[in-house]
Design a protein around this motif. Structure first.
Motif, PDB file in Angstrom:
ATOM      1  N   PRO A 145       0.781  -1.240   0.000  1.00  0.00           N
ATOM      2  CA  PRO A 145       0.000   0.000   0.000  1.00  0.00           C
ATOM      3  C   PRO A 145       0.818   1.298   0.000  1.00  0.00           C
ATOM      4  N   THR A 146       1.843   1.394   0.832  1.00  0.00           N
ATOM      5  CA  THR A 146       2.572   2.675   0.897  1.00  0.00           C
ATOM      6  C   THR A 146       4.079   2.421   1.015  1.00  0.00           C
ATOM      7  N   ILE A 147       4.825   3.475   0.741  1.00  0.00           N
ATOM      8  CA  ILE A 147       6.283   3.391   0.907  1.00  0.00           C
ATOM      9  C   ILE A 147       6.614   3.190   2.383  1.00  0.00           C
ATOM     10  N   THR A 148       5.838   3.819   3.251  1.00  0.00           N
ATOM     11  CA  THR A 148       6.088   3.659   4.689  1.00  0.00           C
ATOM     12  C   THR A 148       5.987   2.185   5.081  1.00  0.00           C
ATOM     13  N   HIS A 149       4.950   1.491   4.598  1.00  0.00           N
ATOM     14  CA  HIS A 149       4.854   0.047   4.854  1.00  0.00           C
ATOM     15  C   HIS A 149       6.124  -0.670   4.375  1.00  0.00           C
ATOM     16  N   ILE A 150       6.594  -0.256   3.207  1.00  0.00           N
ATOM     17  CA  ILE A 150       7.762  -0.943   2.626  1.00  0.00           C
ATOM     18  C   ILE A 150       9.007  -0.718   3.489  1.00  0.00           C
ATOM     19  N   HIS A 151       9.254   0.546   3.858  1.00  0.00           N
ATOM     20  CA  HIS A 151      10.459   0.804   4.673  1.00  0.00           C
ATOM     21  C   HIS A 151      10.417   0.024   5.991  1.00  0.00           C
ATOM     22  N   MET A 152       9.239   0.021   6.618  1.00  0.00           N
ATOM     23  CA  MET A 152       9.128  -0.628   7.937  1.00  0.00           C
ATOM     24  C   MET A 152       9.337  -2.141   7.851  1.00  0.00           C
ATOM     25  N   ALA A 170      18.317  11.228   5.293  1.00  0.00           N
ATOM     26  CA  ALA A 170      17.327  10.319   4.692  1.00  0.00           C
ATOM     27  C   ALA A 170      15.928  10.698   5.159  1.00  0.00           C
ATOM     28  N   HIS A 171      14.928  10.464   4.325  1.00  0.00           N
ATOM     29  CA  HIS A 171      13.537  10.776   4.680  1.00  0.00           C
ATOM     30  C   HIS A 171      13.175  10.082   5.990  1.00  0.00           C
ATOM     31  N   LYS A 172      12.324  10.757   6.769  1.00  0.00           N
ATOM     32  CA  LYS A 172      11.971  10.247   8.104  1.00  0.00           C
ATOM     33  C   LYS A 172      11.450   8.799   8.032  1.00  0.00           C
ATOM     34  N   THR A 173      10.749   8.456   6.973  1.00  0.00           N
ATOM     35  CA  THR A 173      10.193   7.097   6.892  1.00  0.00           C
ATOM     36  C   THR A 173      11.297   6.049   6.686  1.00  0.00           C
ATOM     37  N   ILE A 174      12.396   6.434   6.026  1.00  0.00           N
ATOM     38  CA  ILE A 174      13.532   5.501   5.891  1.00  0.00           C
ATOM     39  C   ILE A 174      14.179   5.334   7.269  1.00  0.00           C
ATOM     40  N   MET A 216      19.023   5.481   1.280  1.00  0.00           N
ATOM     41  CA  MET A 216      19.012   6.919   0.977  1.00  0.00           C
ATOM     42  C   MET A 216      17.889   7.275   0.015  1.00  0.00           C
ATOM     43  N   ASP A 217      17.692   8.579  -0.184  1.00  0.00           N
ATOM     44  CA  ASP A 217      16.672   9.053  -1.114  1.00  0.00           C
ATOM     45  C   ASP A 217      17.210   9.105  -2.542  1.00  0.00           C
ATOM     46  N   GLY A 218      16.284   9.023  -3.503  1.00  0.00           N
ATOM     47  CA  GLY A 218      16.622   9.340  -4.889  1.00  0.00           C
ATOM     48  C   GLY A 218      16.448  10.845  -5.049  1.00  0.00           C
ATOM     49  N   ASN A 220      15.420  14.234  -4.012  1.00  0.00           N
ATOM     50  CA  ASN A 220      15.178  14.690  -2.645  1.00  0.00           C
ATOM     51  C   ASN A 220      13.876  15.486  -2.532  1.00  0.00           C
ATOM     52  N   SER A 221      13.127  15.190  -1.470  1.00  0.00           N
ATOM     53  CA  SER A 221      11.790  15.776  -1.330  1.00  0.00           C
ATOM     54  C   SER A 221      11.813  17.264  -0.986  1.00  0.00           C
ATOM     55  N   MET A 222      12.958  17.812  -0.604  1.00  0.00           N
ATOM     56  CA  MET A 222      13.020  19.243  -0.307  1.00  0.00           C
ATOM     57  C   MET A 222      13.730  20.021  -1.414  1.00  0.00           C
ATOM     58  N   VAL A 245      17.206   2.614  -2.444  1.00  0.00           N
ATOM     59  CA  VAL A 245      16.915   3.996  -2.847  1.00  0.00           C
ATOM     60  C   VAL A 245      15.410   4.248  -2.828  1.00  0.00           C
ATOM     61  N   ASP A 246      15.017   5.316  -2.128  1.00  0.00           N
ATOM     62  CA  ASP A 246      13.606   5.736  -2.088  1.00  0.00           C
ATOM     63  C   ASP A 246      13.412   6.871  -3.097  1.00  0.00           C
ATOM     64  N   ASP A 247      12.768   6.546  -4.214  1.00  0.00           N
ATOM     65  CA  ASP A 247      12.553   7.555  -5.264  1.00  0.00           C
ATOM     66  C   ASP A 247      11.070   7.950  -5.339  1.00  0.00           C
ATOM     67  N   ALA A 248      10.505   8.239  -4.157  1.00  0.00           N
ATOM     68  CA  ALA A 248       9.078   8.604  -4.082  1.00  0.00           C
ATOM     69  C   ALA A 248       8.736   9.735  -5.047  1.00  0.00           C
ATOM     70  N   HIS A 249       9.640  10.704  -5.161  1.00  0.00           N
ATOM     71  CA  HIS A 249       9.321  11.894  -5.963  1.00  0.00           C
ATOM     72  C   HIS A 249       9.738  11.739  -7.424  1.00  0.00           C
ATOM     73  N   GLY A 250      10.865  11.092  -7.655  1.00  0.00           N
ATOM     74  CA  GLY A 250      11.362  11.009  -9.041  1.00  0.00           C
ATOM     75  C   GLY A 250      10.479  10.155  -9.936  1.00  0.00           C
ATOM     76  N   PHE A 289       3.083   5.213  -6.149  1.00  0.00           N
ATOM     77  CA  PHE A 289       2.119   5.796  -7.082  1.00  0.00           C
ATOM     78  C   PHE A 289       1.373   6.964  -6.438  1.00  0.00           C
ATOM     79  N   SER A 290       1.648   7.245  -5.149  1.00  0.00           N
ATOM     80  CA  SER A 290       0.798   8.216  -4.456  1.00  0.00           C
ATOM     81  C   SER A 290       1.152   9.655  -4.814  1.00  0.00           C
ATOM     82  N   LYS A 291       2.251   9.862  -5.515  1.00  0.00           N
ATOM     83  CA  LYS A 291       2.584  11.236  -5.916  1.00  0.00           C
ATOM     84  C   LYS A 291       2.222  11.398  -7.402  1.00  0.00           C
ATOM     85  N   SER A 292       3.108  11.031  -8.318  1.00  0.00           N
ATOM     86  CA  SER A 292       2.811  11.283  -9.738  1.00  0.00           C
ATOM     87  C   SER A 292       1.533  10.604 -10.223  1.00  0.00           C
TER      88      SER A 292
HETATM   89  C1  PLP Z   1      10.884  10.520   0.157  1.00  0.00           C
HETATM   90  C2  PLP Z   1       9.586  10.004   0.685  1.00  0.00           C
HETATM   91  N1  PLP Z   1       9.501   8.714   1.096  1.00  0.00           N
HETATM   92  C3  PLP Z   1       8.362   8.218   1.594  1.00  0.00           C
HETATM   93  C4  PLP Z   1       7.224   8.984   1.716  1.00  0.00           C
HETATM   94  C5  PLP Z   1       5.978   8.366   2.277  1.00  0.00           C
HETATM   95  O1  PLP Z   1       5.288   7.760   1.234  1.00  0.00           O
HETATM   96  P1  PLP Z   1       3.960   6.931   1.519  1.00  0.00           P
HETATM   97  O2  PLP Z   1       2.881   7.941   1.658  1.00  0.00           O
HETATM   98  O3  PLP Z   1       3.779   6.080   0.280  1.00  0.00           O
HETATM   99  O4  PLP Z   1       4.180   6.133   2.727  1.00  0.00           O
HETATM  100  C6  PLP Z   1       7.252  10.318   1.299  1.00  0.00           C
HETATM  101  C7  PLP Z   1       6.047  11.142   1.423  1.00  0.00           C
HETATM  102  O5  PLP Z   1       6.006  12.312   1.308  1.00  0.00           O
HETATM  103  C8  PLP Z   1       8.463  10.843   0.777  1.00  0.00           C
HETATM  104  O6  PLP Z   1       8.542  12.121   0.391  1.00  0.00           O
END
Ligand code: PLP
Length: 457
Positions: A145-152, A170-174, A216-218, A220-222, A245-250, A289-292
């Protein structure tokens, strides 16, 4: 205990915003006062993020209720604003072909067959995974369902009782995934943000006999910039480590390069690894898929052997409820629209983003974005001004993300604008005009970095 800046101003829902210790004691069933030890404890926790709490309770651009939406315009009370806080980069949330695809799937599957994936998978799952694997060009893929589920769940499996080398920013969820792994016996070591030489040193000093994972991130979300993943992948390979690599945004925005690409984001939106031409040999790619794609679903691109292992080791595959059927439907429809029209959306996104970046450059306003990615952060010289700057943007019809302390360190406090393909040139014009007048009223950082550093320009 007092909060650092006194009790917050209340905006609405009074009872919800009162300090817990202000609440009247409730009698317990036996008539004695209840022990409420958690009150002081919770207040102390909240005090550690007092700046954020104050903004949440008082600022119109935080924790807002959106009353209405029309295109990328949103209404909050009497205010119509342009939404620059959405991560729906491709504008698929508003695409009529995608919206129209949903009822047919609901008629067939209902709103939510609530099997965990291990119990049963509506046919949409293998269809998504097959198309996704082809799109990103990995050996296989697994959706959850979510990247957070995956990282955990995936980070602890990959590292076991070995060592995680975690990027310092690294993003807080990583980070949280690494903490779960630490709870299972992993060692966590942090390297300086994007510093592959520091990582190399730490890897040399570590035990080559135990699993080592670099997380690490792909994109960067900021900043919207990407690290030198070719170098990180090479170092991972040299040390027999795995890069995560977490490429949530790319994902969805940047993709493989091609001689007939319509813009510098490349084509197909298949993620930062393909964009930079880095192989998946030493890498597990995570994105969503939750962003693009505007759909509640995420994925790991990985070897089939690992996918099979995760089916019995990753708790969200075994126990969690699945994504709603509407999200599986919009993912499938989104993959189709990405095939047929995605590059045109990306070209439009590129053009509008560059209009904004060029204008900032001309006005001498600094942004850390050196890539041309549609995340444009504007840092403030004085972090204390974030409240007023946010109000100015709100009053002038612009809804942005406030990057307040402690979401970011004090020297990085500012606001973040995300452009999406559903924005219009007129909205970009208005935004540029408001940023110009904001620049006259507040202290913004000066100067503009040239676009170039990560290969997106
Ligand atoms: C880099 C990064 N990773 C993970 C997440 C969390 O993604 P998800 O909502 O799929 O758990 C975000 C959400 O903003 C993010 O920016």
């Amino acid at each position: 205990m007092e909060l650092e800046h006194g009790p917050p101003q209340r905006r609405s829902n009074d009872g919800l915003h009162r300090r817990l210790s202000d609440l009247p004691a409730e009698p317990s069933p036996n008539g004695k006062p209840r022990r409420r030890d958690y009150d002081g404890w919770l207040d102390r926790w909240v005090a550690t993020v007092s700046d954020l709490t104050r903004l949440k309770n008082t600022h119109p651009m935080m924790d807002a209720v959106i009353d209405e939406q029309a295109g990328r315009k949103i209404r909050i009370g009497d205010h119509w604003l342009t939404d620059w806080a959405s991560c729906n980069y491709l504008g698929f949330d508003l695409d009529q072909e995608i919206i129209d695809s949903v009822p047919e799937y609901l008629a067939q599957w209902g709103t939510h067959p609530s099997w965990s994936r291990l119990l049963g998978n509506p046919r949409m799952y293998p269809e998504i995974e097959q198309q996704l694997t082809e799109l990103v060009g990995s050996e296989d893929s697994l959706v959850l369902p979510t990247i957070t589920h995956i990282h955990m769940s995936v980070i602890p499996v990959l590292v076991g009782d070995g060592t995680i080398f975690l990027d310092g920013r690294a993003h807080k969820t990583i980070y949280d995934g690494a903490m779960v792994a630490a709870g299972h016996g992993a060692n966590v070591v942090r390297f300086r943000h994007n510093d592959h030489e520091h990582l190399d040193e730490l890897l040399r000093a570590s035990d080559p006999g135990s699993p080592r994972l670099i997380a690490m991130d792909g994109v960067n979300s900021m900043t919207g910039n990407a690290p030198d993943l070719e170098e990180f992948s090479r170092i991972a390979g040299d040390h027999g480590a795995l890069l995560y690599v977490d490429d949530a945004h790319g994902f969805g925005v940047v993709g493989e390069r091609s001689t007939d690409e319509l813009c510098g984001y490349g084509t197909r939106g298949n993620g930062i690894m393909r964009h930079l031409g880095v192989s998946y040999d030493n890498t597990v790619l995570v994105a969503g898929f939750s962003k693009s794609y505007s759909s509640l679903l995420a994925f790991v691109a990985l070897p089939t052997r690992l996918k099979d292992a995760l089916k019995v080791l990753a708790p969200p595959y075994l126990y969690s409820g699945p994504s709603p059927v509407a999200s599986l439907a919009t993912t499938l429809a989104g993959l189709e629209v990405n095939r047929t029209r995605g590059d045109q959306y990306r070209a439009n996104l590129w053009r509008m983003t560059h209009r904004l970046l060029d204008a900032l450059h001309e006005m001498g306003i600094r942004t850390p974005n050196t890539s041309g990615f549609p995340i444009v952060e504007v840092p403030l010289l004085d972090h204390e001004e974030i409240d007023e700057v946010g109000r100015y943007l709100f009053e002038h019809g612009q809804y942005a993300t406030m990057a307040a302390y402690p979401l970011v360190p004090k020297h990085e406090v500012g606001f973040r604008i995300q452009v999406t393909a559903a924005n219009t040139d007129e909205e970009i014009d208005d935004l540029i005009a408001v940023l110009g007048s904001l620049h006259d009223h507040f202290l913004l950082e000066q100067g503009a970095d040239a676009l170039a550093s990560t290969g997106l320009a």
